[in-house]
Design a protein around this motif. Structure first.
Motif, short mmCIF file in Angstrom:
data_model
loop_
_atom_site.label_atom_id
_atom_site.label_comp_id
_atom_site.label_asym_id
_atom_site.label_seq_id
_atom_site.Cartn_x
_atom_site.Cartn_y
_atom_site.Cartn_z
N ALA A 238 0.83 -1.20 0.00
CA ALA A 238 0.00 0.00 0.00
C ALA A 238 0.86 1.25 0.00
CB ALA A 238 -0.93 -0.01 1.21
N THR A 239 1.92 1.26 0.80
CA THR A 239 2.80 2.43 0.87
C THR A 239 3.47 2.68 -0.47
OG1 THR A 239 3.23 1.94 3.21
CG2 THR A 239 4.69 3.50 2.13
N VAL A 240 3.97 1.62 -1.09
CA VAL A 240 4.57 1.75 -2.41
C VAL A 240 3.55 2.29 -3.41
CG1 VAL A 240 5.53 0.45 -4.36
CG2 VAL A 240 6.35 0.01 -2.04
N GLY A 241 2.31 1.85 -3.28
CA GLY A 241 1.26 2.32 -4.17
C GLY A 241 1.05 3.81 -4.08
N TYR A 242 1.08 4.36 -2.87
CA TYR A 242 0.91 5.80 -2.73
C TYR A 242 2.12 6.57 -3.24
CZ TYR A 242 -3.30 5.10 0.03
OH TYR A 242 -4.57 4.77 0.42
N MET A 243 3.28 5.94 -3.25
CA MET A 243 4.49 6.62 -3.72
C MET A 243 4.61 6.63 -5.24
SD MET A 243 7.36 5.23 -1.05
CE MET A 243 7.48 5.85 0.63
N LEU A 244 4.33 5.51 -5.88
CA LEU A 244 4.57 5.37 -7.32
C LEU A 244 3.33 5.77 -8.12
CD1 LEU A 244 6.67 2.08 -7.52
CD2 LEU A 244 7.46 4.45 -7.46
N THR A 245 3.05 7.05 -8.13
CA THR A 245 1.91 7.57 -8.88
C THR A 245 2.44 8.36 -10.07
OG1 THR A 245 0.79 7.80 -6.75
CG2 THR A 245 -0.29 8.79 -8.64
N PHE A 246 2.72 7.66 -11.17
CA PHE A 246 3.35 8.28 -12.33
C PHE A 246 2.67 7.84 -13.62
CE2 PHE A 246 6.77 7.97 -9.16
CZ PHE A 246 7.17 9.31 -9.10
N ARG A 247 2.49 8.77 -14.52
CA ARG A 247 1.90 8.43 -15.82
C ARG A 247 2.74 7.44 -16.63
NH1 ARG A 247 -2.43 10.72 -18.10
NH2 ARG A 247 -3.47 12.39 -16.94
N PRO A 248 4.08 7.59 -16.68
CA PRO A 248 4.85 6.62 -17.45
C PRO A 248 4.67 5.18 -16.97
CG PRO A 248 6.19 8.54 -16.99
CD PRO A 248 4.94 8.69 -16.18
N LEU A 249 4.28 5.00 -15.71
CA LEU A 249 4.00 3.66 -15.19
C LEU A 249 2.52 3.31 -15.30
CD1 LEU A 249 6.22 3.65 -11.96
CD2 LEU A 249 6.68 2.50 -14.13
N ASP A 250 1.74 4.21 -15.90
CA ASP A 250 0.28 4.02 -16.03
C ASP A 250 -0.37 3.85 -14.65
OD1 ASP A 250 -2.02 3.99 -17.51
OD2 ASP A 250 -2.03 1.81 -17.76
N SER A 251 0.25 4.38 -13.61
CA SER A 251 -0.27 4.23 -12.26
C SER A 251 -0.80 5.55 -11.72
CB SER A 251 0.82 3.71 -11.32
OG SER A 251 1.93 4.59 -11.29
N HIS A 252 -0.99 6.54 -12.61
CA HIS A 252 -1.49 7.84 -12.18
C HIS A 252 -2.95 7.71 -11.73
CE1 HIS A 252 -2.58 7.19 -16.35
NE2 HIS A 252 -3.54 8.09 -16.23
N ILE A 253 -3.39 8.70 -11.00
CA ILE A 253 -4.77 8.73 -10.52
C ILE A 253 -5.68 9.24 -11.63
CG2 ILE A 253 -6.37 9.77 -8.86
CD1 ILE A 253 -4.04 9.86 -6.86
N ARG A 254 -6.56 8.37 -12.11
CA ARG A 254 -7.51 8.80 -13.14
C ARG A 254 -8.51 9.79 -12.55
NH1 ARG A 254 -4.12 4.49 -14.33
NH2 ARG A 254 -4.79 3.31 -16.15
N SER A 255 -9.01 9.44 -11.37
CA SER A 255 -9.94 10.34 -10.68
C SER A 255 -9.94 9.99 -9.20
CB SER A 255 -11.36 10.20 -11.25
OG SER A 255 -11.85 8.88 -11.05
N ALA A 256 -10.13 11.02 -8.39
CA ALA A 256 -10.30 10.82 -6.95
C ALA A 256 -11.79 10.92 -6.64
CB ALA A 256 -9.53 11.89 -6.17
N ASN A 257 -12.24 10.12 -5.72
CA ASN A 257 -13.67 10.03 -5.42
C ASN A 257 -14.25 11.42 -5.15
OD1 ASN A 257 -16.26 9.36 -4.23
ND2 ASN A 257 -15.44 7.29 -3.99
N PRO A 258 -15.27 11.82 -5.91
CA PRO A 258 -15.80 13.17 -5.77
C PRO A 258 -16.92 13.31 -4.73
CG PRO A 258 -16.83 12.12 -7.64
CD PRO A 258 -15.86 11.12 -7.07
N TYR A 259 -17.28 12.22 -4.07
CA TYR A 259 -18.43 12.25 -3.17
C TYR A 259 -18.01 12.46 -1.72
CZ TYR A 259 -20.50 10.24 -7.36
OH TYR A 259 -20.90 10.01 -8.66
N ALA A 260 -18.59 13.46 -1.08
CA ALA A 260 -18.23 13.78 0.31
C ALA A 260 -18.53 12.61 1.23
CB ALA A 260 -18.98 15.03 0.76
N GLY A 261 -19.63 11.91 0.98
CA GLY A 261 -19.98 10.77 1.81
C GLY A 261 -18.92 9.68 1.76
#
Length: 441
Positions: A238-261
């Motif tokens: 999980a920690t590695v997942g939060y660190m390696l957020t890069f487009r060249p690795l196709d691991s970028h965030i497409r979208s973050a949850n938009p719902y407050a709930g």
């Protein structure tokens, strides 16, 4: 024999949608981690720096596997055009604007960390130390990285650029939705990476320091050690997942949850907002004990339940490992369909809650009070309900992607857990489709 043949024909007629991550990626990370764990135990390296090396041992093999074997950098979903990059003079202004937006975001995160005393106490102090040590290099390296990647991006004007342009008073049209998604994405990383780094050293140290003498003949000691190891694996991935957020690795965030709930129901499961912690309104532990207390003197039962608890924790760790380096709460980073996600849409939540029910036995209380037993059972039921709602809010977010809808429909037709609950609820199961589901990557 006939049943097996029927299952084979069904699988060919209705194949599982392709996963955004390969099985080999997670196995590469697990192999790298296993090698370092063996070295760390052999040389008694149980400190926080050794725990950080464990993250490298997990993350580097996965990144190499993803690029060399899976070639994820060529996925259309990266938004990267490697051939024919733009001249630097065409993207320089874009990159400088994006750097301004990114640095503004990081400055805001640093301000929040600095004023929240919580982040400078206990285990979180280690996370803050890591950020302090890494910050200068991250700020400096962000400049050449963005100057390079923006030349290759199909659309370099992302949320960071929008924020920078807004800050500079640009006359270009500002996409405020992109800014909001950018801030939500970094909010996820800021909150959860601090938490993950805080719990990396304790779990790693406990696993490395465990005394191996006699552990194979003691069901409680063996179970506790293996459970600690499974949680350590989960936290590392999980920690590695939060660190390696890069487009060249196709691991970028497409979208973050938009719902407050969705944010509210997720954040109450983690400090400092956690409601299930000691003394919290959903703390179901007072008056209870655990499985080792109630089964004391019954070695066979201890072995059996210990094995079940280890298996449940293994499923929990497997669910995180299946993400490779794409794990992240409250985000969409590609649809995972393999591993335990071929059996349940939410294997981590399911196994975690079963673990709590079996290990705590809330109906059994040491006080002898029926009221305490009812209270503990009711509170644990509420905790399970919280995770049910979390699952539903995640599905609501991911259903915006047709790939998730394809996966979810395939699960309803084929996966044992959804089919079991459909049978329990008396719902008719949808017929199998003979048309292969499309891939999301």
């Amino acid at each position: 024999m006939y049943h097996d043949a029927a299952l084979g024909r069904r699988a060919k007629a209705d194949p599982r949608p392709k996963s955004a991550v390969s099985t080999g990626c997670g196995l590469a990370g697990l192999a790298g981690m296993a090698i370092w764990l063996a070295v760390a135990r052999a040389y008694h390296m149980d400190g926080p720096f050794s725990a950080l090396v464990n993250l490298l041992a997990c993350g580097i093999p996965m990144a190499l596997w993803a690029v060399v074997i899976d070639k994820v950098h060529r996925n259309p979903s990266t938004g990267v055009r490697w051939a024919d990059p733009r001249p630097l003079r065409e993207t320089l202004d874009i990159s400088l604007t994006k750097i301004a937006g990114l640095w503004l975001t990081w400055g805001g995160i640093a301000f929040i960390y600095s004023i929240c005393r919580f982040y400078w106490e206990g285990n979180f102090a280690f996370a803050m130390w890591c950020f302090q040590m890494a910050a200068p290099a991250i700020f400096v390296l962000s400049v050449p990285y963005l100057l390079w990647i923006d030349r290759h991006l199909e659309d370099p004007k992302d949320g960071a650029w929008m924020l920078g342009a807004w800050m500079m008073g640009s006359r270009e049209a500002i996409d405020h939705a992109a800014i909001h998604n950018h801030l939500r994405s970094w909010g996820v990383k800021a909150f959860f990476l601090a938490f993950m780094l805080a719990i990396v050293p304790p779990g790693f140290g406990a696993f490395i320091r465990a005394d191996a003498s006699g552990i194979l003949t003691n069901p409680v000691a063996l179970t506790n050690w293996l459970v600690t190891g499974m949680f350590m694996i989960d936290v590392a991935f999980a920690t590695v997942g939060y660190m390696l957020t890069f487009r060249p690795l196709d691991s970028h965030i497409r979208s973050a949850n938009p719902y407050a709930g969705a944010w509210a129901i997720a954040l109450i499961c983690y400090p400092p907002f956690i409601l299930m912690g000691n003394g919290g309104p959903l703390d179901y532990h007072p008056g209870t004990s655990d499985w080792t207390y109630w089964l004391a003197g019954h070695p066979v039962a201890l072995w059996i339940l210990g094995a079940v608890l280890v298996a449940l924790t293994a499923i929990y760790a497997w669910a995180t490992m299946a993400f490779g380096f794409r794990f992240s709460n409250l985000t969409h980073r590609g649809i995972i369909t393999h591993g335990p996600y071929a059996f349940s849409r939410h294997p981590a939540y399911l196994s975690k809650n079963l673990f709590w029910w079996l290990s705590t036995c809330p109906l059994l209380v040491t006080t002898g009070s029926l009221a305490d037993a009812v209270r503990a059972t009711a509170l644990l039921s509420v905790v399970s309900a919280v995770y049910y709602v979390r699952a539903k809010t995640e599905e609501r977010h991911l259903k915006a992607d047709p790939a998730y809808r394809d996966y979810s429909e395939w699960m309803e037709r084929n996966a044992p857990i959804p089919r079991f609950f459909a049978w329990i609820g008396g719902r008719r199961q949808p017929p199998s489709s003979a048309t292969p589901a499309p891939s999301e990557s």
